[in-house]
Enzyme design. Structure first.
Site, PDB file in Angstrom:
ATOM      1  N   HIS A 109       0.808  -1.214   0.000  1.00 29.01           N
ATOM      2  CA  HIS A 109       0.000   0.000   0.000  1.00 29.01           C
ATOM      3  C   HIS A 109       0.845   1.269   0.000  1.00 29.01           C
ATOM      4  O   HIS A 109       0.411   2.291  -0.521  1.00 29.01           O
ATOM      5  CB  HIS A 109      -0.940   0.013   1.212  1.00 29.01           C
ATOM      6  CG  HIS A 109      -2.182  -0.795   1.009  1.00 29.01           C
ATOM      7  ND1 HIS A 109      -2.240  -2.152   1.266  1.00 29.01           N
ATOM      8  CD2 HIS A 109      -3.412  -0.460   0.551  1.00 29.01           C
ATOM      9  CE1 HIS A 109      -3.456  -2.594   0.994  1.00 29.01           C
ATOM     10  NE2 HIS A 109      -4.189  -1.603   0.562  1.00 29.01           N
ATOM     11  N   GLY A 110       2.014   1.219   0.582  1.00 30.16           N
ATOM     12  CA  GLY A 110       2.831   2.422   0.611  1.00 30.16           C
ATOM     13  C   GLY A 110       4.219   2.162   1.151  1.00 30.16           C
ATOM     14  O   GLY A 110       4.403   1.328   2.038  1.00 30.16           O
TER      15      GLY A 110
END
Length: 472
Positions: free
Chosen positions: A324-325
């Protein structure tokens, strides 16, 4: 270009649909492909050539893999996986690792590193997963490879799902890439139009209103946050991210249905979950299934002992957070959910069965705390915010607009009403169904038109229109 922009709603989408429906069936894939190339080029022209080269390389490797046997077949598989993962790693994670190496060097008396930051291509996480699933599905014999490179390119680039999913596995639409005649009906187009309008309304009329206040509260210094204010910001963001991302998925599914593609569902009322295990069966469903089938099961799945099983769960969800990041707060978010998945298996699933519907509340609280880790700019900011939620002073809330409070109540109502079994069955059988009786066709057409008008008016009248998952 995002789906809730005036450019997309008033120019790109009407032009695309008019041309798509006007041309003979044999040219519709070409129209969809050209539109997808234009859609991507609008926001990522500098990366288009690199992206196309990677698709060509993948197509050639899969062609060779399909004709090879034994260890040669596996070599082509490994090469394809390595190229795709390396590309994702470089663009998404190079800055993260260089920043951390630089920090360590400074802490040990060295000099900081100097480098030109790598720009993240739009949607790279999603189309990398789809290239991987195509390769692995062909290797496993789930599907034969596409004969046409242009059909393969369309599968990867199809604009409704290219930027933020759902993650569509190759075998789910392999037949539709070459023949969609069974789904190009008035019923499918009308239900697709309604689904798109519903998703747009969720995004614009709910998520955007909540997002403005959530952003303001998360931007405050922790010292200025009372406990009620911190909780309000976290809950506002909890509903914002749900209606933002599920709204995008609704729009993608609706657009796909309007042109004959049947994309998998991506959300199923996650906030009525009674455990974090159930939450991940309802939230970002296509990612959860991908992680299960391509990571968790190859690691041993449920076939191993308890210790190894818990380690596998944690590894998969830490990787999910990192996907996600590229930041420590995302890794912490993945580890946080992995921990509660382990606790589910240790004791919580048994307790939740006894609590029944009451177990929705503690599960929701865990999800809210988790979203703070996801939303904060850094891990230290997230921990400071959580500290204010549980250790801040209890003071009276300041004034918020009536629009915000009404929107928050509506968001809560829409999020939890499916806890009633009849409502959930109604959503599946009536609201999201594809076969329309005449009365229902008229009803959803009028509803879609009203939602579209209201959403378009809100977009024109506001400059606040972020898409949370656009950067993933």
């Amino acid at each position: 270009m995002v789906f809730s922009s005036t450019l997309f709603l008033f120019y790109f989408l009407p032009g695309f649909l008019l041309l798509y429906y006007a041309v003979p069936h044999k040219f519709r894939n070409l129209v969809a492909l050209l539109a997808s190339l234009g859609f991507y080029a609008w926001g990522g022209l500098s990366f288009l050539a690199l992206f196309l080269i990677s698709v060509v390389v993948n197509f050639v490797l899969i062609y060779l893999m399909d004709r090879a046997a034994g260890w040669r077949k596996r070599i082509y598989l490994i090469i394809s996986i390595v190229i795709n993962v390396a590309m994702l790693f470089y663009f998404k994670y190079a800055n993260f690792f260089l920043e951390n190496v630089s920090t360590v060097r400074e802490a040990t008396g060295g000099t900081s590193l100097q480098w030109e930051e790598v720009v993240l291509p739009i949607g790279i996480s999603f189309f990398t997963f789809e290239k991987l699933t195509y390769t692995i599905d062909v290797y496993r014999g789930v599907n034969r490879p596409l004969k046409s490179f242009w059909d393969f390119l369309l599968y990867i680039m199809l604009f409704p799902k290219m930027i933020a999913g759902p993650i569509v596995r190759f075998h789910e639409i392999a037949g539709q890439l070459t023949d969609r005649s069974a789904f190009e009906t008035v019923d499918h187009r009308l239900s697709g139009f309604f689904r798109f309008a519903l998703g747009l309304a969720k995004k614009v009329l709910l998520a955007n209103v909540l997002g403005q206040e959530a952003d303001r509260l998360f931007d405050l210094p922790p010292a200025e946050l009372s406990a009620p204010l911190a909780w309000l910001g976290a809950i506002a963001y909890t509903f914002q991210i749900y209606f933002d991302f599920s709204g995008y998925s609704d729009m993608a599914i609706g657009l796909g249905r309007m042109i004959g593609f049947q994309f998998p569902e991506n959300f199923n009322n996650p906030y009525i979950s009674r455990s974090i295990t159930e939450f991940w069966q309802r939230w970002h469903i296509t990612l959860g299934r991908w992680m299960r089938d391509y990571l968790y099961i190859p690691l041993g799945g449920n076939r191993v002992g308890p210790g190894r099983l818990y380690a596998n769960l944690w590894v998969v969800f830490i990787l999910s957070g990192f996907w996600h990041g590229a930041a420590w707060n995302f890794i912490a978010w993945g580890a946080f959910h992995g921990l509660f998945l382990i606790l589910d298996r240790l004791f919580w699933l048994r307790i939740s069965r006894r609590l029944g519907v009451l177990s929705i509340l503690p599960t929701f609280v865990v999800a809210v705390v988790g979203w703070v880790l996801f939303r904060a700019e850094s891990l230290s900011s997230a921990l400071a915010y959580v500290e204010r939620m549980f250790g801040g002073e209890w003071q009276e809330l300041p004034r918020f607009s009536t629009e915000f409070w009404y929107t928050l109540l509506l968001a809560a109502g829409f999020s939890f009403m499916a806890a009633l079994p009849r409502v959930e069955r109604w959503e599946v059988n009536v609201l999201l169904g594809e076969h329309l009786q005449p009365t229902r066709a008229v009803t959803i057409s009028v509803a879609a038109a009203l939602l579209l008008i209201l959403s378009a008016s809100a977009i024109v009248g506001s400059s606040f229109n972020p898409f949370i998952y656009f950067r993933f």
